[in-house]
Scaffold this active site. Structure first.
Site, short mmCIF file in Angstrom:
data_model
loop_
_atom_site.label_atom_id
_atom_site.label_comp_id
_atom_site.label_asym_id
_atom_site.label_seq_id
_atom_site.Cartn_x
_atom_site.Cartn_y
_atom_site.Cartn_z
CG HIS A 178 12.09 25.74 -3.91
ND1 HIS A 178 11.94 27.09 -3.71
CD2 HIS A 178 11.52 25.47 -5.11
CE1 HIS A 178 11.30 27.61 -4.74
NE2 HIS A 178 11.03 26.65 -5.61
CB SER A 179 15.99 28.17 -6.02
OG SER A 179 14.70 28.44 -6.45
CB THR A 180 12.73 30.04 -1.74
OG1 THR A 180 12.09 28.79 -1.46
CG2 THR A 180 12.13 30.66 -2.98
CE LYS A 181 11.73 25.55 1.87
NZ LYS A 181 10.67 25.80 0.88
CG LEU A 182 20.51 28.04 4.83
CD1 LEU A 182 20.70 29.54 4.99
CD2 LEU A 182 20.64 27.35 6.17
#
Ligand SMILES: *Cc1c(COP(=O)(O)O)cnc(C)c1O
Length: 358
Positions: A178-182
């Site tokens: 997901h775009s919040t992940k590393l």
């Protein structure tokens, strides 16, 4: 405005150049050339095989439970993102919470055996903030009681434990891109399945059960990733070492500035862990102090996030909520401070100065 995270984006031309390959082929999904290339790239980077990329990090949890034939009780952690619990409930299984280790924030294996009943079939635990669970003890308990082990590795991209990818421990391991992940593909994820037979079953399950256009290997769902997602991943990947390096520098700066603050504790990672610097969790002495810090930071338009709140045993759709004293206490006091590639060292200094002044 500073949020807890900011999505890393490469120069748009780099994304477009890769995406154009899908355009030219008029091939947008169904395990296209870009997806296969991204899988090969990640396989080399992580030094791991027997995995495939999925459209998010939640469906793999559901596929894991379904493929392992889990229908009853699943022992799980109350300290994680909601998807860890909701996947269990969505699959009509029952989450049985076991409290966490106070210093590690991962499920406490010492408490697992007391929660095992004749209906227990699996353990689903999260390597929270990229900190590995007590893998050896969990494995021993699982063996003794004939339980399956699923790890939610959504925070754990690039983490190594005892020199190997964290994704190589357990029966099935999932992660999120997901775009919040590393590391991210916009929306996306992956499922890692060391056992060959089980891998094949998971693979068929993620693609409607298809075995070619006319034959089916049983029931399936659609968890395929598209070429748009793969193009995003391929354009982000070349930066991954730089991203981790920058986050490491920022994390060390945070740690050096906050280490003597008596109102909070920093987090120690398990031994033998190679960290990925995916989150910057800080545990305050109490909820009042946490709320004071959030209020003062908000004035400066700095918005950390209360990962995780509430403790998952408190979710409104769960019946017979049990008490998880350590997880509930931590949830009241923990926050993740801003940490992302474009954050500046100076901004970390400002955040810490404010926290240290309160
Ligand atoms: C992000 C996250 C997920 C879900 O991943 P998605 O890709 O958003 O579906 C699952 N578990 C944990 C612990 C997460 O942080």
């Amino acid at each position: 405005m500073i949020h807890v995270t900011q999505t890393f984006l490469p120069p748009i031309e780099e994304f477009e150049k890769i995406l154009k390959r899908a355009w030219d082929k008029k091939w947008m999904t169904n395990r296209g050339e870009l997806l296969l290339e991204l899988e090969e790239t990640l396989s080399e980077y992580l030094n791991i095989s027997n995995f495939f990329i999925t459209t998010n990090g939640t469906l793999p949890l559901q596929i894991a439970l379904k493929t392992l034939g889990i229908t009853k009780e699943v022992i799980t952690t109350p300290f994680s993102y909601v998807a860890t619990t909701s996947a269990i409930v969505w699959e009509n299984c029952k989450p049985v919470f076991v409290d966490i280790e106070r210093d590690m924030l991962t499920i406490d294996p010492e408490k697992i055996e007391a929660a095992i009943t004749e209906n227990t079939e699996a353990i689903l635990a999260t390597h929270v903030f990229g900190n590995p669970c007590d893998i050896e003890t969990i494995e021993a308990i699982a063996k003794k009681h004939n339980l399956k082990v699923i790890y939610d590795g959504a925070h754990s991209f690039a983490v190594k434990y005892k020199g190997k990818s964290i994704f190589s421990y357990g029966d099935i391991i999932t992660t999120s891109f997901h775009s919040t992940k590393l590391f991210h593909t916009g929306e996306g994820g992956a499922i890692f399945v060391p056992n060959d037979d089980l891998y094949k079953k998971c693979y068929y399950h993620h693609n409607f059960g298809h075995n070619g256009p006319l034959e089916y290997h049983g029931l399936g769902i659609n968890a395929k990733a598209s070429e748009m997602q793969a193009a995003m991943g391929l354009s982000v990947f070349p930066y991954i070492d730089k991203i981790i390096e920058k986050r490491k520098m920022l994390t060390e700066h945070y740690e050096s500035l906050l280490q003597n603050n008596e109102n909070l504790t920093l987090f120690n990672f398990r031994d033998f862990t190679e960290r990925n610097y995916s989150y910057m969790p800080v545990i305050f002495k109490n909820q009042d102090h946490l709320e004071l810090v959030l209020e003062k930071l908000a004035v400066l338009k700095i918005f950390p996030r209360r990962y995780f709140y509430p403790s998952l045993n408190k979710l409104p759709y769960l019946e017979n909520s049990v008490s998880m004293p350590i997880s509930e206490d931590i949830c009241n006091k923990i926050v993740c401070l801003p940490l992302y590639f474009e954050l500046e060292k100076q901004q970390v200094s400002e955040i810490c100065n404010l926290i240290n002044s309160l």
